[in-house]
Design an enzyme around this catalytic site. Structure first.
Site, short mmCIF file in Angstrom:
data_model
loop_
_atom_site.label_atom_id
_atom_site.label_comp_id
_atom_site.label_asym_id
_atom_site.label_seq_id
_atom_site.Cartn_x
_atom_site.Cartn_y
_atom_site.Cartn_z
CG ASP A 92 -1.58 -2.74 0.58
OD1 ASP A 92 -1.20 -1.57 0.37
OD2 ASP A 92 -2.73 -3.03 0.94
CG ASP A 275 -1.36 2.68 -0.49
OD1 ASP A 275 -0.88 1.58 -0.16
OD2 ASP A 275 -2.56 2.82 -0.81
#
Length: 396
Positions: A92, A275
């Site tokens: 992440d 992201d």
């Protein structure tokens, strides 16, 4: 109670580990698909995450939805402790805390040291809370970080099928996640790999690819550099944006975006983020409306939150072009669509064509007007360069 940073310094002083620096380390990534229909709730979950990311620095309260999140993510195997227990952790770039325990419980060993801190992190559509430890974290054989701060998730929601997260976003995102040391930052795995000499550059290379099977180890994560075998041509770099709040993340400016040669989707330079923790490509609502109107018959499917495209328009879909750092990065028709032969596995209607571009949930002008998610990075190699405060993309 001594502060978190003081305890960290004390632990480092009494621990001596010999490591040899290497230029970079490449490890494989597994594209994880939970056993149930993993698109159930995904668009709303991505939008909830987007709303939370936009509110990060606002100081306001955030309500975490109680949704049954099931979605595709890339994971990497990470060992914690000595001897290590291995966990499948989501990669992440939109968060920076590393934690385990949402699947396989955290196993404490002789290298586990309680910091005296509670930890609590929200992710828009999920959260975890628990206790913070220093421990040995093994990213690959012979690549072990000592005294890495990690969370033991004792309470959590919406982490189906994974054991936690390895957070590789900017370290500022850890601020406010500890208690009582709310002002302390938690060094990330990238910060510590650099400080301990495991890497010589704080650079992360990410290679994703469209899956060819239900669970597919088809990606690669490079700590400490880039792997030229994973891309073609030159890498286009663009500085991390100064626009708030996108600049708190791996935020970039898109100069403009077009659909085909005649439809303007993003008319002027605007900021958003890159992201890996978001699956779709999300555009501010007014940008998305321009995009969807350009595809005859396209509309939002209310049951999934995804755009559907009529069969008569599929063959006419034109490229969606993003200008980043002076280079045009295009998503062709295939990259804009979910393969229809995967619909059943994804829990979608078997005979509908769905798109991977969707709406953000707010109009443009709020400092975070798009999210370039996993589906974009399945087409382009991505580089997250902390040393030079920039993001790069290259063709694959």
């Amino acid at each position: 109670m001594q502060s978190f940073s003081a305890l960290l310094r004390a632990v480092l002083l009494v621990t001596v580990t010999s490591v040899s620096a290497s230029s970079f380390l490449r490890i494989p990534l597994t594209k994880l698909t939970p056993t149930n229909s993993y698109l159930a709730g995904l668009p709303d979950a991505d939008r909830a995450r987007a709303a939370f990311l936009k509110s990060f620095a606002s100081g306001g309260s955030t309500t975490v939805p109680a949704s049954n999140l099931a979605y595709v993510q890339y994971t990497t195997s990470v060992g914690v402790g000595s001897p290590p227990t291995y966990y499948n952790l989501v990669v992440d770039t939109g968060s920076s805390n590393t934690f385990v325990g949402t699947g396989i419980p955290y196993v404490r060993t002789s290298t586990s040291i309680f910091t005296g801190e509670d930890v609590n992190v929200t992710y828009g559509s999920g959260y975890f809370s628990g206790l913070e430890y220093f421990d040995q974290v093994t990213l690959a054989p012979g690549f072990a970080i000592t005294n890495q701060s990690i969370g033991d998730a004792l309470s959590y929601a919406d982490f189906e099928g994974v054991d936690g997260i390895v957070g590789v976003g900017p370290v500022i995102l850890t601020e406010g996640t500890l208690s009582p040391s709310t002002d302390e930052l938690i060094p990330t795995v990238m910060n510590n790999a650099l400080s301990q000499g495991l890497i010589t550059e704080e650079i992360l290379g990410v290679s994703f690819a469209p899956a060819t099977s239900y669970n597919d180890t088809n990606g690669a994560l490079t700590y400490g550099g880039i792997d030229s075998s994973l891309y073609t041509g030159e890498i286009t770099y663009t500085p991390v944006t100064a626009t708030y709040p996108a600049g708190y993340y791996w935020g970039v400016n898109v100069t403009d975006a077009t659909y085909g040669s005649t439809t303007t989707v993003i008319p002027t330079s605007t900021a958003g983020i890159v992201d890996t923790g978001t699956t779709l490509v999300l555009l501010a609502d007014n940008f998305f409306e321009s995009y969807m109107r350009a595809i005859p018959g396209a509309k939002i499917d209310e049951s999934t939150g995804l755009m559907t495209v009529p069969e008569s328009s599929v063959s006419k879909i034109e490229p969606l072009n993003f200008t980043i750092g002076g280079t045009v990065f295009s998503l062709d028709a295939a990259a804009q669509l979910i393969p229809i032969d995967q619909n059943t596995a994804w829990g979608l209607s078997a005979n509908k064509q769905y798109g991977i571009v969707s709406y953000l949930g707010t109009n443009s002008g709020e400092g975070l007007d798009f999210i370039i998610g996993q589906k974009f990075m399945e087409k382009y190699y991505a580089v997250f360069d902390t040393d030079s405060n920039r993001v790069g993309f290259a063709y694959t």
